[in-house]
Design a protein around this motif. Structure first.
Motif, PDB file in Angstrom:
ATOM      1  N   ALA A 167      12.176   1.326  -0.802  1.00 57.17           N
ATOM      2  CA  ALA A 167      11.217   1.770  -2.010  1.00 57.17           C
ATOM      3  C   ALA A 167       9.755   2.122  -1.233  1.00 57.17           C
ATOM      4  O   ALA A 167       9.273   3.084  -1.888  1.00 57.17           O
ATOM      5  N   GLN A 168       9.432   1.676  -0.378  1.00 58.33           N
ATOM      6  CA  GLN A 168       8.361   2.219   0.266  1.00 58.33           C
ATOM      7  C   GLN A 168       8.470   3.438   1.182  1.00 58.33           C
ATOM      8  O   GLN A 168       7.491   4.419   0.903  1.00 58.33           O
ATOM      9  N   LEU A 169       9.624   3.544   1.839  1.00 57.10           N
ATOM     10  CA  LEU A 169       9.693   4.744   2.672  1.00 57.10           C
ATOM     11  C   LEU A 169       9.892   6.049   1.550  1.00 57.10           C
ATOM     12  O   LEU A 169       9.420   7.309   1.968  1.00 57.10           O
ATOM     13  N   ASP A 170      10.270   5.815   0.530  1.00 61.57           N
ATOM     14  CA  ASP A 170      10.443   6.869  -0.566  1.00 61.57           C
ATOM     15  C   ASP A 170       9.175   7.348  -0.988  1.00 61.57           C
ATOM     16  O   ASP A 170       9.106   8.217  -1.708  1.00 61.57           O
ATOM     17  N   ARG A 171       8.130   6.534  -0.859  1.00 59.23           N
ATOM     18  CA  ARG A 171       6.755   7.036  -1.429  1.00 59.23           C
ATOM     19  C   ARG A 171       6.164   7.937  -0.633  1.00 59.23           C
ATOM     20  O   ARG A 171       5.307   8.672  -0.817  1.00 59.23           O
ATOM     21  N   PHE A 172       6.594   7.974   0.636  1.00 64.21           N
ATOM     22  CA  PHE A 172       6.161   9.020   1.675  1.00 64.21           C
ATOM     23  C   PHE A 172       6.835  10.327   1.247  1.00 64.21           C
ATOM     24  O   PHE A 172       8.051  10.352   1.264  1.00 64.21           O
ATOM     25  N   LEU A 173       6.241  11.473   1.269  1.00 60.66           N
ATOM     26  CA  LEU A 173       6.621  12.706   0.737  1.00 60.66           C
ATOM     27  C   LEU A 173       7.509  13.096   1.986  1.00 60.66           C
ATOM     28  O   LEU A 173       8.604  13.733   1.891  1.00 60.66           O
TER      29      LEU A 173
END
Length: 323
Positions: A167-173
Motif C-alpha cells: 500500500a505504501q509502495l503504491d503511493r510512490f509514483l
C-alpha cells in the motif's frame, strides 16, 4: 507557461543538478519527471551513490524548503508529523495545547533509509503523500505546495529493516534504482572532491526556478494532450503485468495513471503539447517495478521485475504516432 518555456526551465534544472550529481542523468531526469508529475520518488541503491545529494540538489535548484528525516527503528510517527505540546504559560485551558509542526511540513522531504522504521512510522507518511495534509488530534493541516517525498532505501542490507508494504509502495509514483557509476564517472567524482567539492555546501548551484513555477509546470503538464490510442497503450501495458505467468500480482490502474502523468511531463520537456508512444516507454519500468510481485518460482530462477517489464514492452504493439 507553454511547451517552450517548460522545456527551457526543465533543461536548466537538469544542467544545474548535473554539476554535482555526476554521471546520473537518468536518475536526475527521473526525479524531475516524477516531481513535475505531482508524485513522490523512491530511490533504491547502496550507500555512497549520491541519493541524499540528489535530493538536496533538487531542493537547491528549485528553491524549495527542504527537510531530512533519518529513519530509525525507534522513530515515532509524531517525530515526523509533529504533536501538540502543553503550554504552561497559557492562562486559557482551552488553548493550553499548541501544535508543533514536524519536519514533514516542508516542500521537499527526504525520508532517508525509510525501510529502517517500523510500519506504524512508515504509515505516518501515507496521508501526507496521498492527500497533502496531516491530521493530528483530529485536526487536518495542509502541507506546503508543492509537496514531494524523496525516500531512499538500501536493497542489500536486511538486518534491522522493515520492508515497505504494498500500500505504501503504491503511493510512490516511481521507483528509481541507482547503480555503481562507470570507471570514468567515478574518477571524475573523486577528482571533484580532491579539488575541494563539499557535498554539504551546494552554494555553487543556482536556483533556476521557484516552487511557484514548479506548480505552473505541473499545471501545464496536466494539460498536455493524450490521444485515446496512447491511453489504450498504457492500459494494455499495465494489464499485461496481471496476465504474465512470472508475475504473481500485477499493477493496478494507478500504474496506468502514473504512466500517463510521467508521459505528459516527458512530452512537455521535449517542447511538445501532445504525447507520443515514445513518451510512455522511458518511465515504464520506474512506474511498474515496485507495483508487481513476482512468483516465487520466477524469483528462484533469478528473473527480475525489470526483465519482465522489458519483455512486455517488446511484445506489446506500439500504436501509430499521433500529433
Amino acid at each position: 507557461m507553454n511547451a517552450e518555456q517548460f522545456q527551457l526551465v526543465f533543461d536548466r534544472m537538469i544542467r544545474q543538478m548535473a554539476r554535482v550529481v555526476v554521471g546520473q542523468e537518468d536518475l536526475v531526469t527521473g526525479v524531475l519527471v516524477a516531481s513535475l508529475a505531482g508524485g513522490h520518488v523512491l530511490v533504491e541503491g547502496v550507500p555512497g551513490l549520491g541519493k541524499t545529494l540528489l535530493a538536496r540538489a533538487f531542493a537547491r535548484v528549485t528553491g524549495a524548503s527542504f527537510k531530512r528525516v533519518q529513519f530509525t527503528p525507534d522513530l515515532m510517527p509524531s517525530d515526523i508529523t509533529g504533536s501538540s505540546i502543553h503550554d504552561r504559560r497559557s492562562a486559557d485551558a482551552a488553548h493550553a495545547f499548541t501544535f508543533a509542526p514536524g519536519p514533514i511540513f516542508c516542500q521537499l522531504l527526504l525520508a532517508d533509509e525509510i525501510n529502517r522504521a517500523p510500519a506504524k512510522t512508515q504509515s505516518a507518511l501515507l496521508e501526507a503523500m496521498q492527500d497533502r495534509q496531516v491530521t493530528v488530534d483530529g485536526v487536518s493541516r495542509p502541507l506546503p505546495a508543492p509537496f514531494v517525498v524523496v525516500a531512499t532505501q538500501n536493497p542489500v542490507e536486511s538486518q534491522g529493516t522493515y520492508p515497505l508494504p504494498e500500500a505504501q509502495l503504491d503511493r510512490f509514483l516511481v521507483k528509481l534504482t541507482v547503480t555503481d557509476p562507470p570507471r570514468e564517472v567515478e574518477q571524475q567524482i573523486v577528482k571533484n572532491h580532491t579539488l575541494g567539492f563539499n557535498p554539504s555546501d551546494l552554494s555553487l548551484l543556482d536556483a533556476v526556478t521557484t516552487p511557484e513555477e514548479i506548480l505552473q509546470m505541473h499545471a501545464f503538464a496536466t494539460s498536455v494532450h493524450v490521444d485515446d490510442a496512447i491511453i489504450a497503450y498504457a492500459v494494455d501495458l499495465t494489464r499485461r503485468t496481471r496476465e504474465d505467468r512470472a508475475i504473481e500480482l500485477g499493477a493496478s490502474p494507478r500504474a496506468s495513471i502514473a504512466m500517463m502523468k510521467t508521459a505528459q511531463v516527458i512530452a512537455a520537456s521535449a517542447g511538445r503539447s501532445f504525447v507520443t508512444p515514445d513518451d510512455v516507454k522511458p518511465m515504464a519500468k520506474a512506474v511498474l517495478r515496485h507495483r508487481v510481485i513476482l512468483h516465487p518460482d520466477a524469483e528462484l530462477q533469478g528473473i527480475t521485475a525489470d526483465e519482465r517489464i522489458e519483455d512486455i514492452l517488446r511484445s506489446l504493439p506500439v500504436p501509430r504516432a499521433v500529433a
